[in-house]
Design an enzyme around this catalytic site. Structure first.
Site, PDB file in Angstrom:
ATOM      1  N   TRP A 145       0.832  -1.210   0.000  1.00 28.48           N
ATOM      2  CA  TRP A 145       0.000   0.000   0.000  1.00 28.48           C
ATOM      3  C   TRP A 145       0.860   1.251   0.000  1.00 28.48           C
ATOM      4  O   TRP A 145       0.673   2.168  -0.816  1.00 28.48           O
ATOM      5  CB  TRP A 145      -0.923   0.023   1.225  1.00 28.48           C
ATOM      6  CG  TRP A 145      -1.820   1.227   1.238  1.00 28.48           C
ATOM      7  CD1 TRP A 145      -3.055   1.335   0.686  1.00 28.48           C
ATOM      8  CD2 TRP A 145      -1.526   2.526   1.808  1.00 28.48           C
ATOM      9  NE1 TRP A 145      -3.560   2.600   0.879  1.00 28.48           N
ATOM     10  CE2 TRP A 145      -2.643   3.356   1.557  1.00 28.48           C
ATOM     11  CE3 TRP A 145      -0.437   3.056   2.500  1.00 28.48           C
ATOM     12  CZ2 TRP A 145      -2.702   4.680   1.967  1.00 28.48           C
ATOM     13  CZ3 TRP A 145      -0.487   4.388   2.911  1.00 28.48           C
ATOM     14  CH2 TRP A 145      -1.610   5.185   2.648  1.00 28.48           C
ATOM     15  N   TYR A 157       1.196   3.982  -2.996  1.00 30.85           N
ATOM     16  CA  TYR A 157       0.762   5.349  -2.719  1.00 30.85           C
ATOM     17  C   TYR A 157       1.880   6.337  -3.072  1.00 30.85           C
ATOM     18  O   TYR A 157       1.635   7.401  -3.653  1.00 30.85           O
ATOM     19  CB  TYR A 157       0.372   5.494  -1.252  1.00 30.85           C
ATOM     20  CG  TYR A 157      -0.224   6.846  -0.907  1.00 30.85           C
ATOM     21  CD1 TYR A 157      -1.564   7.118  -1.139  1.00 30.85           C
ATOM     22  CD2 TYR A 157       0.574   7.857  -0.366  1.00 30.85           C
ATOM     23  CE1 TYR A 157      -2.110   8.357  -0.838  1.00 30.85           C
ATOM     24  CE2 TYR A 157       0.038   9.095  -0.058  1.00 30.85           C
ATOM     25  CZ  TYR A 157      -1.304   9.350  -0.296  1.00 30.85           C
ATOM     26  OH  TYR A 157      -1.827  10.583  -0.004  1.00 30.85           O
ATOM     27  N   ASP A 204      -5.808  -1.085  -0.061  1.00 31.68           N
ATOM     28  CA  ASP A 204      -6.547   0.037   0.503  1.00 31.68           C
ATOM     29  C   ASP A 204      -7.956  -0.393   0.931  1.00 31.68           C
ATOM     30  O   ASP A 204      -8.721  -0.961   0.147  1.00 31.68           O
ATOM     31  CB  ASP A 204      -6.647   1.159  -0.535  1.00 31.68           C
ATOM     32  CG  ASP A 204      -7.238   2.415   0.051  1.00 31.68           C
ATOM     33  OD1 ASP A 204      -6.506   3.137   0.729  1.00 31.68           O
ATOM     34  OD2 ASP A 204      -8.444   2.649  -0.162  1.00 31.68           O
TER      35      ASP A 204
END
Length: 498
Positions: free
Chosen positions: A426, A430, A446
């Protein structure tokens, strides 16, 4: 009508229709070269339409200039957004173009560019000629000259500073190159220009519509760090380094509905202008082609109504890669508001502080990796585990284990980051989304995505979500932004887990 063989992204019939209708959605996707005048224009040029027999279409400004055409003084091709399709993703040409945008060829030879993208010099040159209609050096030269033309037209900068800002080492070389390419001296162009602003340096940053600037400000406002950034209903502002010569900027909508953002710069050296413009174009996603993205994503029933509701939603990036990485780490498994609070403390405690009255509401530069590598971060409230991860990443950036190099392929970038302790998929995705602006980054872990993509109240696993999103490539990050935006009323985006 004649079409350029190097330009294959649009059918000539589409080009003709877009030219005749002056459709701004195609701005920067192709240029119209007129044989009788030897001028090339944007498709929405307000000048009377030439006869089709006198027209040649080129896919980019460099190809038009390589063929001996000069930019129109009326529609100003230097204001056209870049063709995001060529500068996004992991193709060799896309990665090379990003490096050219960063000025690599201003200081290094073509062989260095080829090495950075893993190709031979001849192979890279052939790829550029086949795909773009111009050699890498030609793309670089056109980029410098068009930026110089914008500075000459829109600012009061002395011509010597314009030369430096556009990457020329000497005024003599700049004058000679400009005269050869555009059949006029820089001073002659400036004589035709009326410049009204004083003090503040103002530049236009063009985009192709639709563009939802309000949504972009909403996203940035929710994450703005007090003292480092300031975001209101109209504009985004922030302090920019280096600490030895700090400046600040403000970005707002250009008046009268023009398809551009207004950049105001204070205290910035001319040699930094091109880098600043490139950062902001990535940060505000100004080179995206929303029509192409929507066409690719609208095949999905979940995304189709979202794209119709918000056709101008863009991918918000960030000013600095390291800053985005710190935000992502601190934001692991906490709300956006909590992450903002802790990251603001980090900036205020360990960033350089500006003098009183430096700029309205702006006092701090975001801390550097050097400042955080051995910092005691528990005193700002971070857990020991999170503090360790911040220090680990700062050291990894300093020793080169991870970086924010734009030519990195997505899989390589992610693999380097998840190899660090405390960094999971994640966080790595990101960072890829918001530091690189990578269009296909996809944080499948997510929680908001896993709950919001299904419409039956269930929650998808990361594996199932990856499979569902396969048809969204290469625009998965845009699908993420659409789902996050749609979910803001029901859930707090984007909270992830390692």
């Amino acid at each position: 009508m004649e079409s350029n063989g190097a330009f294959t992204a649009l059918d000539p019939r589409v080009c003709e229709q877009a030219r005749l209708s002056r459709d701004a959605r195609f701005d920067g996707l192709f240029f119209v070269a007129v044989k009788s005048t030897r001028i090339y224009c944007r498709p929405m040029c307000p000048a009377p339409s030439p006869k089709p027999i006198n027209i040649t279409y080129y896919g980019n400004a460099a190809a038009a200039e390589a063929a001996g055409y000069r930019p129109c003084l009326r529609c100003r091709p230097e204001l056209a957004p870049g063709d995001g399709a060529w500068r996004r993703g992991d193709e060799a040409v896309a990665r090379a173009l990003k490096l050219i945008d960063q000025g690599l060829l201003a200081e290094q030879p073509l062989s260095a560019l080829a090495e950075r993208v893993g190709l031979g010099e001849r192979q890279l040159r052939r790829l550029f000629t086949d795909r773009l209609g111009a050699a890498p050096i030609g793309v670089h030269g056109t980029r410098r000259l068009l930026f110089a033309k914008q500075l000459l037209t829109e600012t009061n900068l002395p011509i010597t500073e314009v030369a430096l800002a556009s990457g020329f080492g000497s005024l003599r070389r700049f004058n000679a190159t400009f005269l050869e390419a555009y059949r006029m001296a820089p001073r002659d162009l400036r004589r035709q220009t009326v410049i009204t602003q004083e003090g503040t340096l103002v530049l236009r940053l063009g985009y192709r519509p639709p563009y939802d600037f309000t949504a972009m400000l909403d996203f940035l406002r929710g994450r703005a760090l007090p003292g480092v950034e300031s975001v209101d209903d109209l504009a985004y502002a922030r302090v920019i380094g280096p600490a030895s010569a700090p400046g600040w900027l403000r970005v707002s909508a250009w008046p009268n509905g023009e398809h551009a953002l207004k950049l105001e710069l204070h205290g910035v050296a001319p040699t930094r202008l091109l880098d600043i413009v490139n950062r902001l174009r990535r940060m505000f996603d100004l080179d995206a082609d929303p029509h192409a993205i929507a066409a690719a994503l609208s095949h999905d029933a979940r995304l189709r109504p979202l794209l119709k509701k918000r056709p101008g939603l863009r991918l918000p990036s960030g000013w600095d890669g390291f800053e985005i990485a710190m935000r992502a780490i601190i934001g692991q498994q906490v709300s956006v508001a909590a992450a903002r609070t802790f990251t603001a403390r980090l900036a205020q405690e360990f960033g350089e502080t500006m003098a009183e009255g430096f700029a309205p509401g702006l006092r701090h530069l975001f801390p550097t990796p050097e400042a955080l590598a051995d910092a005691d971060l528990t005193r700002i409230g971070l857990t020991r585990t999170r503090a360790d991860t911040v220090r680990t990443v700062a050291r990894a950036v300093l020793d080169g284990r991870v970086d924010f190099r734009s030519e990195r392929m997505l899989d390589d970038f992610l693999a380097r980051w998840v190899a660090l302790p405390g960094i999971g998929p994640w966080t790595a995705n990101y960072i890829a989304m918001r530091a690189l602006g990578h269009p296909d980054a996809f944080p499948a872990d997510d929680l908001v995505l896993q709950k919001a993509v299904p419409t039956d109240g269930s929650r998808m696993t990361a594996k199932a979500l990856i499979a569902r999103a396969e048809s969204w490539r290469p625009w998965r990050a845009y699908a993420v932004i659409q789902v996050w935006k749609d979910s803001m009323g029901a859930a707090k985006p984007p909270t992830g887990k390692k």
